[in-house]
Design an enzyme around this catalytic site. Structure first.
Site, PDB file in Angstrom:
ATOM      1  N   CYS A 269      35.194 -33.756  87.052  1.00 53.37           N
ATOM      2  CA  CYS A 269      35.659 -33.762  85.662  1.00 53.37           C
ATOM      3  C   CYS A 269      35.472 -35.147  85.039  1.00 53.37           C
ATOM      4  CB  CYS A 269      37.132 -33.357  85.583  1.00 53.37           C
ATOM      5  SG  CYS A 269      37.763 -33.355  83.878  1.00 53.37           S
TER       6      CYS A 269
ATOM      7  N   ASN B 290      24.540 -26.399  88.498  1.00 54.70           N
ATOM      8  CA  ASN B 290      25.290 -26.335  87.245  1.00 54.70           C
ATOM      9  C   ASN B 290      24.688 -27.328  86.250  1.00 54.70           C
ATOM     10  OD1 ASN B 290      28.482 -27.483  86.099  1.00 54.70           O
ATOM     11  ND2 ASN B 290      27.497 -25.609  85.460  1.00 54.70           N
TER      12      ASN B 290
END
Length: 325
Positions: A101, A202
């Site tokens: 994150c 991703n």
């Protein structure tokens, strides 16, 4: 693909998104073809300090399996305590560790998420401790590194594998990149070539063709869809179909779109209250409106979507779209 002892029947995974991928969102994603769904990140410190809001984020719907619960933090002891509690009390199939994150409140103020990429040895200790204290498979989601001068995804991935993790997801950007520029799929390929556990790619997968392109170019075992599935859960089925047949299929009919919007909104209301659910659904409804093929009045409808207070308000917006169409 198997993640530990969990069989994942497909190559398309719904990615974790803070404030977005709660149980209703995951149920919709699973219904539309996601092989695995991942919850929004949950703070281990919130769990250790018995925060009621944190515990409420651990709810799992029976229809969303297999599903993964993502947790974040930076303290080995707190990870150990939190994962023991999850192992005993949460009906998830997999535990995922957030090591990617980029948000300042996580990566800077909490020294968690992608901040951990600066201390690979701590990542190893965390993964090893979590694996040792749960019967569930453990995975991790990382970025390429903190910035372009400290790209260490291969080293980190190898340590994660060595510590006992069952799979790893790699976002092809550094923390400094946030979501700008292009994801570096070549670095994802380097990670895939360096480890034996499944690797999930991703970054910049936005449709069926880009999903196949990532799989072909990186050799990864699956692709993870995050921002591209916001308001567009049909992307999972579209990718599945394209991977099997090479054919592209269109978006939803108006009837299917309407049914999905209504179901998602009602599930949010049932999760807590109509007031809370409609606040949560405002952004989702705006995203759902972007999927519609006919858009003469979508800007005005999105403005209204950001003000909804009740389920009836959604029906008004839907009818306005139908009348304009």
């Amino acid at each position: 693909m198997k993640i530990g002892n969990i069989e994942i029947k497909g190559k398309v995974i719904q990615g974790p998104m803070a404030g977005i991928s709660n149980a209703p969102f995951r149920v919709i994603a699973k219904e539309k073809g996601a092989a695995l769904v991942v919850a929004e990140m949950v703070s281990i410190e919130g769990m250790v300090h018995e925060n009621a809001k944190t515990f409420s984020m651990l709810a799992v719907d029976p229809t969303e399996h297999p599903m993964s619960m993502q947790i974040f933090g930076n303290d080995v002891e707190s990870f150990t305590k939190a994962v023991k509690w999850i192992d005993a009390n949460v009906d998830c199939d997999i535990i995922d560790l957030n090591i990617g994150c980029p948000a300042p409140k996580v990566a800077v103020r909490s020294a968690s998420g992608s901040s951990l990429l600066k201390t690979p040895e701590l990542i190893y200790d965390i993964v090893r401790a979590v694996v040792a204290n749960t019967k569930k498979p453990v995975t991790a989601k990382i970025r390429l590194g903190w910035d372009k001068d400290s790209v260490n995804a291969v080293e980190v991935a190898q340590l994660i594998e060595k510590a006992g993790a069952s799979a790893i997801a790699v976002h092809g950007r550094t923390r400094a990149d946030f979501y700008t520029g292009h994801a570096d799929w070549e670095k994802i390929k380097q990670v895939k070539d360096a480890v034996k556990i499944p690797v999930i790619g991703n970054g910049d997968v936005v449709d069926a063709k880009s999903a196949k392109k990532m799989l072909d170019e990186t050799g990864c075992d699956a692709v993870m869809i995050s921002r591209a599935c916001q308001g567009n859960p049909w992307i999972f089925g579209q990718i599945n179909h394209f991977l099997k047949t090479g054919e592209e299929i269109p978006g939803p009919s108006l009837e299917e779109w309407k049914a999905t919007v209504e179901k998602h909104a009602k599930m949010l209301v049932e999760l807590r209250t109509e007031e809370w659910g409609m606040r949560e659904f405002r952004k989702h409804l705006a995203w759902y409106l972007d999927v519609l093929p006919y858009k003469p009045n979508v800007k005005a409808l999105k403005d209204k979507a950001n003000q909804i207070l009740t389920l009836d308000d959604i029906q008004v917006i839907i009818q306005e779209y139908i009348d304009a169409k």
